[in-house]
Design an enzyme around this catalytic site. Sequence first.
Site, PDB file in Angstrom:
ATOM      1  N   HIS A   1       5.926  -5.242  -1.361  1.00 56.74           N
ATOM      2  CA  HIS A   1       5.082  -4.418  -2.229  1.00 56.74           C
ATOM      3  C   HIS A   1       5.385  -2.930  -2.184  1.00 56.74           C
ATOM      4  O   HIS A   1       4.701  -2.157  -2.837  1.00 56.74           O
ATOM      5  CB  HIS A   1       3.603  -4.611  -1.869  1.00 56.74           C
TER       6      HIS A   1
ATOM      7  N   LYS B   1      -6.711   5.693  -9.005  1.00 58.19           N
ATOM      8  CA  LYS B   1      -5.875   4.934  -8.079  1.00 58.19           C
ATOM      9  C   LYS B   1      -6.077   5.571  -6.706  1.00 58.19           C
ATOM     10  O   LYS B   1      -6.718   6.616  -6.592  1.00 58.19           O
ATOM     11  CB  LYS B   1      -4.400   4.995  -8.486  1.00 58.19           C
ATOM     12  N   ARG B   2      -5.525   4.967  -5.656  1.00 56.15           N
ATOM     13  CA  ARG B   2      -5.645   5.586  -4.341  1.00 56.15           C
ATOM     14  C   ARG B   2      -5.068   7.001  -4.389  1.00 56.15           C
ATOM     15  O   ARG B   2      -4.109   7.271  -5.117  1.00 56.15           O
ATOM     16  CB  ARG B   2      -4.908   4.758  -3.283  1.00 56.15           C
TER      17      ARG B   2
ATOM     18  N   LYS C   1       1.587   9.280  -5.726  1.00 58.14           N
ATOM     19  CA  LYS C   1       0.965   9.015  -7.035  1.00 58.14           C
ATOM     20  C   LYS C   1       0.739  10.315  -7.821  1.00 58.14           C
ATOM     21  O   LYS C   1       0.366  10.288  -8.988  1.00 58.14           O
ATOM     22  CB  LYS C   1      -0.342   8.236  -6.852  1.00 58.14           C
TER      23      LYS C   1
ATOM     24  N   THR D   1      -0.759  -1.901 -11.340  1.00 61.72           N
ATOM     25  CA  THR D   1      -1.450  -2.872 -12.201  1.00 61.72           C
ATOM     26  C   THR D   1      -2.544  -2.168 -13.007  1.00 61.72           C
ATOM     27  O   THR D   1      -2.947  -2.661 -14.061  1.00 61.72           O
ATOM     28  CB  THR D   1      -2.069  -4.029 -11.392  1.00 61.72           C
TER      29      THR D   1
ATOM     30  N   LYS E   1      -4.000  -2.640 -16.995  1.00 63.66           N
ATOM     31  CA  LYS E   1      -5.413  -2.754 -17.391  1.00 63.66           C
ATOM     32  C   LYS E   1      -5.726  -1.765 -18.509  1.00 63.66           C
ATOM     33  O   LYS E   1      -6.392  -2.100 -19.486  1.00 63.66           O
ATOM     34  CB  LYS E   1      -6.319  -2.517 -16.178  1.00 63.66           C
TER      35      LYS E   1
END
Length: 843
Positions: free
Chosen positions: A378, A569-570, A575, A678, A682
């Site tokens: 992952h 998101k985290r 990110k 993911t 969405k």
Amino acid sequence: MSKPLSDHDRRKQISVRGLAGIENVAELKQNFNRHLHFTLVKDRNVATKRDYYFALAHTVREHLIGRWIRTQQHYYEKDPKRVYYISLEFYMGRTLQNTMVNLALENACDEATYQLGLDMEELEDMEEDAGLGNGGLGRLAACFLDSMASLGLAAYGYGIRYEFGIFNQKIVNGWQVEEADDWLRYGNPWEKARPEYMRPVHFYGRTEHHPDGVKWVDTQVVLALPYDTPVPGYRNNVVNTMRLWSAKAPCEFNLKDFNVGGYIQAVLDRNLAENISRVLYPNDNFFEGKELRLKQEYFVVSATLQDIIRRFKVSKFGSREIARTDFSKLPDKVAIQLNDTHPAMAIPELMRVLVDEEKLDWDKAWDICVRTCAYTNHTVLPEALERWPVDLFAHLLPRHLEIVYEINRRHLEVIAAKYPGDVDRLRRMSLIEEGGQKRINMAHLCIVGSHAVNGVAQIHSDILKATVFKDFYEMEPHKFQNKTNGITPRRWLVMCNPGLAEVIAERIGEDFIRDLDQLQSLRNYVNDEAFIRDIAKVKQENKLKFAVHLEEHYKVKINPNSMFDIQVKRIHEYKRQLLNCLHIITYYNRIKKEPNKQWTPRTVMIGGKAAPGYHTAKMIIRLITAIGEVVNNDPVVGDRLKVIFLENYRVTLAEKGTIPAADLSEQISTAGTEASGTGNMKFMLNGALTIGTMDGANVEMAEEAGEDNLFIFGMRVDDVDALDMKGYHAEEYYNRLPELKQAIDQIAGGFFSPKQPDLFKEIVNMLMHHDRFKVFADYEDYIKCQEKVNALYKNPKEWTKKVIYNIAGCGKFSSDRTIAQYAREIWGMEPTLEKLPAPDDKQ
């Protein structure tokens, strides 16, 4: 602002979730009252809203139980191959509404509660999220369980029943504060304890080598108590099982101290054993090498493998008699999928069981092990890869250390034979990393001990083969595969966005819910004025509803006609929430400079949790809240720009507004760092446009929807590599780009923190001198891309056409497609859309 339709009224207009006539509303009311009185022993006069939720949950659960028993009976009669999905995280969220959707009960329950004078949405809100995961990895596991049941696979999810899931996040004076998530305090109506399947798990001790084999002795035992949760497929009467283990001290635990008068202390010490399932480690993409974490990993694996082997040995429903003793058939009947390296201990544990307990010879056992296990990777971030100290292993799991050494010895022999004299390759490919403290590389163990290794998006799988696992790929290319992630359309469209699901169903029917590829036919409606209008109307309704929620919770006046620009998101440097911050500041400065220009109004929302020990991530949250304090209170800006940090982002907040209401989805990681994502899928399925880098599944989203229909910017993987070779110097960008310089100087100079001018010095220092994720390198292109977003948003019709292309391109991103590929290409199983008979059908 016109008031949005209530959920009850909206459901009345919607067919896609099952008609009220399917189930007898009167019977549901009767069952509801029965559960209120007899299950909960409550009188209507004293019952609270929570009591009503539990009564409804038990009423719905009744519809699951018969299907659950029948499904398990069916598996025992047919004896299919079974897949065991082992994961340290299952981020399930809430269960009630999802169950009603999958069983086609929602409208009937809504009507029944309405007739009883209750509001179903209020009752649904009483349910605690099962937050047994950190983010993408745990939510993926939840989507996979839904798809495995919907595709009729005999599948089991195995994990830990954490007493405390992912912490609840409070924002206090702009800072993240963590609170324990006591999600079980009112009980959990969806689980069933199964003490008859309790299993012992061993730790510590030593090994004894005898002529007839090895014994692991003098161990400390902890009991694993299973709790089962039903997992219903979509309207096919299949109900699979998620089995989560809870740690229990055995009765005699430490009670030998009783003789010396230490009875009270001995009983209190039982907590030490039971701490194993107490709390979820709150790290995402970060390895924490704590003994308790390794205990959790071995605990779930040991209990699960005992269960798998028990089920393999007996084949008749309810029978305790052993029917199978030939383990050569194990890979024909069992597939074990390791969700990242967290359950890697399954490999040495299966070897221990086969060799030490079942007395197979090593080669035979190893062949069985490799053919049974498969591994999903992952992440490529080095700090996320699990590398356990050998000393810790020796202390906690002495027998497993011996087995890992033996696996490694044989593995290195194979390499040496294939690449004679290549000592460096031996070092790189060893399961044991020498130098300083010896460590076991768990990813290497997973690759060597599995027959299939997959990444979770095409670009990620290619990076694994080209870099991180290059040596392994060269030696065994046949092992490496790609399985691009997906999301379940049941939860992430039908349940969270019923208005959109209905608009789609009116045009193409309802079969797309179990075959998302059918969305392709929406391309025929891309110029249909009525369809464009309907899609835009649903989005506007979702925005109105979310705006009401935001105004209530954040006391910020939201312009519902502004673009809802969302990054959830985290919180993690890779990110790049900081890149988003730089755009907000730049846009703010532009509005201030030319306040009379026609600016595209935006409401920027950023949400996500920072791991409690991740200082930089917590500082990023503080920066976002500080920017919001300045921007939201500036009268010159007005409602043209607002910044909100979404507190305690979780599955329910995603479903209840964030994802259905988004116009713009921010997917802006540095190319080559996000394995898949993911959330990106969405948002796409729910009618948001993506601004993103060519990273993770964004690449495939651009392929499916057409690159023109996404806002792609920034460096590609090759550009990042080239910049690494040349050397990344943030100062060059800072000196060359005046707007970037202005933004950084404002952060550094205390413009956003006037009471503490130095508050964000370390963030600026990091960005200027040691930013691994190259925020400045993508700044200029990102700002230009955001200008294109603004321009298009001013043309609602053209914007909505792009939205339609995106929804039409979502078929690939169903977890049904992902799971069908796992089933056929890794597990050797065939999915089926066949329905099982309902419990009340005569067989």
